[in-house]
Design an enzyme around this catalytic site. Structure first.
Site, mmCIF file in Angstrom:
data_model
loop_
_atom_site.group_PDB
_atom_site.id
_atom_site.type_symbol
_atom_site.label_atom_id
_atom_site.label_comp_id
_atom_site.label_asym_id
_atom_site.label_seq_id
_atom_site.Cartn_x
_atom_site.Cartn_y
_atom_site.Cartn_z
ATOM 1 N N SER A 219 0.852 -1.193 0.000
ATOM 2 C CA SER A 219 0.000 0.000 0.000
ATOM 3 C C SER A 219 0.882 1.236 0.000
ATOM 4 O O SER A 219 1.717 1.408 0.894
ATOM 5 C CB SER A 219 -0.891 0.010 1.248
ATOM 6 O OG SER A 219 -1.324 1.338 1.506
ATOM 7 N N ASP B 201 -4.902 3.486 -1.707
ATOM 8 C CA ASP B 201 -5.969 3.760 -0.738
ATOM 9 C C ASP B 201 -6.585 5.126 -0.982
ATOM 10 O O ASP B 201 -5.976 6.164 -0.700
ATOM 11 C CB ASP B 201 -5.398 3.695 0.680
ATOM 12 C CG ASP B 201 -5.084 2.271 1.101
ATOM 13 O OD1 ASP B 201 -6.002 1.432 1.046
ATOM 14 O OD2 ASP B 201 -3.931 1.994 1.465
ATOM 15 N N MET C 142 -9.374 7.808 -0.017
ATOM 16 C CA MET C 142 -10.241 8.166 1.127
ATOM 17 C C MET C 142 -10.843 9.547 0.906
ATOM 18 O O MET C 142 -10.170 10.445 0.387
ATOM 19 C CB MET C 142 -9.423 8.176 2.424
ATOM 20 C CG MET C 142 -8.685 6.880 2.687
ATOM 21 S SD MET C 142 -7.925 6.886 4.320
ATOM 22 C CE MET C 142 -6.882 5.413 4.186
ATOM 23 N N MET D 169 -11.019 -6.368 6.306
ATOM 24 C CA MET D 169 -10.169 -5.347 6.934
ATOM 25 C C MET D 169 -9.729 -5.834 8.313
ATOM 26 O O MET D 169 -10.547 -6.286 9.123
ATOM 27 C CB MET D 169 -10.937 -4.030 7.094
ATOM 28 C CG MET D 169 -11.239 -3.295 5.806
ATOM 29 S SD MET D 169 -9.780 -2.786 4.867
ATOM 30 C CE MET D 169 -8.961 -1.688 6.046
ATOM 31 N N ASP E 162 -6.015 -6.481 4.975
ATOM 32 C CA ASP E 162 -5.467 -5.133 4.853
ATOM 33 C C ASP E 162 -5.530 -4.432 6.204
ATOM 34 O O ASP E 162 -6.607 -4.259 6.772
ATOM 35 C CB ASP E 162 -6.294 -4.364 3.813
ATOM 36 C CG ASP E 162 -5.781 -2.956 3.560
ATOM 37 O OD1 ASP E 162 -4.698 -2.600 4.055
ATOM 38 O OD2 ASP E 162 -6.494 -2.215 2.850
HETATM 39 C C1 DX5 Z 1 -6.219 1.464 5.893
HETATM 40 C C2 DX5 Z 1 -5.755 1.160 4.474
HETATM 41 C C3 DX5 Z 1 -4.602 0.227 4.444
HETATM 42 C C4 DX5 Z 1 -3.399 0.732 5.168
HETATM 43 C C5 DX5 Z 1 -2.295 -0.260 5.171
HETATM 44 O O1 DX5 Z 1 -7.350 2.231 5.861
HETATM 45 O O2 DX5 Z 1 -6.798 0.581 3.733
HETATM 46 O O3 DX5 Z 1 -4.305 -0.158 3.101
HETATM 47 O O4 DX5 Z 1 -2.913 1.918 4.643
HETATM 48 O O5 DX5 Z 1 -1.242 0.285 5.900
HETATM 49 P P1 DX5 Z 1 -0.602 -0.517 7.101
HETATM 50 O O6 DX5 Z 1 -0.065 -1.776 6.512
HETATM 51 O O7 DX5 Z 1 0.456 0.410 7.608
HETATM 52 O O8 DX5 Z 1 -1.668 -0.780 8.117
HETATM 53 ZN ZN ZN Z 2 -6.287 -0.428 1.792
#
Ligand code: DX5
Ligand code: ZN
Length: 223
Positions: A8, A35, A37, A137, A175
């Site tokens: 990611s 990602d 958001m 998740m 994830d």
């Molecule tokens: C969280 C994201 C993930 C996250 C992963 O909302 O969907 O993809 O960034 O990062 P790490 O591995 O640092 O948790």
């Molecule tokens: Zn993600």
């Protein structure tokens, strides 16, 4: 069976994003995970189609776009045009999941559905056989670098059992909070695509060493 690793970029150094993506590809990443958001579905704003386009130019790997946005239907076409190979939508952010899944597929991308930690697997049961990817998740979405919620490990095993029972060919992705210390138990419980942000891009032995360390643990834990 080859377990995939999808770094990611959320925790990459955005000043050198293209270079970091290329390093991850050379180290043996299978997909790049982006990602997205919107500050509504999750309490953070990250990136959109411009960054997907930039990553598209930096790598030939499939781009796995994780949409943490309300009503993602509105942006399906834009993300496909930007270079998304697959798009994952959150069941909690979508009013009509069946129609949204059809829209992503109709736009020419692979389609995934994500579940937050407290969302029951039953929410996707009716549609599971039509998915390319189910994302369980392992943290609450919104930020990289969080700690994996331990209860989600058993949920991964139950997701594996559900997909197997339904004969659903979807990849099972995890994830959030994945580290070299916990990746083995996720693979052992049936995860087939591992997303890892900070454990690839932050600290450790650098991107290539971190990918190699994760990969070694993943291979050792294959069911
Ligand atoms: C969280 C994201 C993930 C996250 C992963 O909302 O969907 O993809 O960034 O990062 P790490 O591995 O640092 O948790
Ligand atoms: Zn993600």
């Amino acid at each position: 069976m080859h377990i995939k690793l999808a770094p990611s970029i959320l925790n990459a150094d955005f000043g050198q994003l293209a270079d970091q993506v290329r390093q991850a590809e050379e180290a043996g990443a299978d997909w790049m995970h982006v990602d997205v958001m919107d500050g509504q579905f999750v309490p953070n704003i990250t990136m959109g189609t411009l960054v997907v386009e930039a990553v598209r130019r930096a790598t030939r790997l499939p781009l796995d776009v994780h949409l943490m946005i309300e009503e993602p239907r509105r942006f399906v076409r834009e993300f496909v045009d930007a270079g998304a190979s697959s798009m994952t939508v959150h069941v909690e952010a979508v009013r009509h999941l069946d129609a949204t899944v059809a829209e992503v597929r109709g736009a020419g991308a692979q389609v995934g559905v994500a579940l937050c930690p407290a969302t029951p697997l039953a929410m996707v049961e009716e549609i599971a056989t039509r998915l390319d990817l189910l994302l369980v998740m392992t943290v609450n979405p919104g930020f990289g670098g969080q700690r994996l919620i331990s209860e989600t490990v058993d949920k991964v095993a139950r997701a594996r059992a559900m997909l197997d029972r339904l004969g659903a060919p979807a990849e099972l992705q995890v994830d959030g909070g994945v580290t070299r210390d916990n990746v083995g138990e996720l693979v052992a419980r049936g995860a087939t695509v591992i997303v890892a942000g900070s454990s690839v891009f932050v600290g450790g032995e650098g991107i290539s060493g971190n990918v190699a360390a994760l990969r070694a643990r993943m291979q050792a834990a294959r069911p």
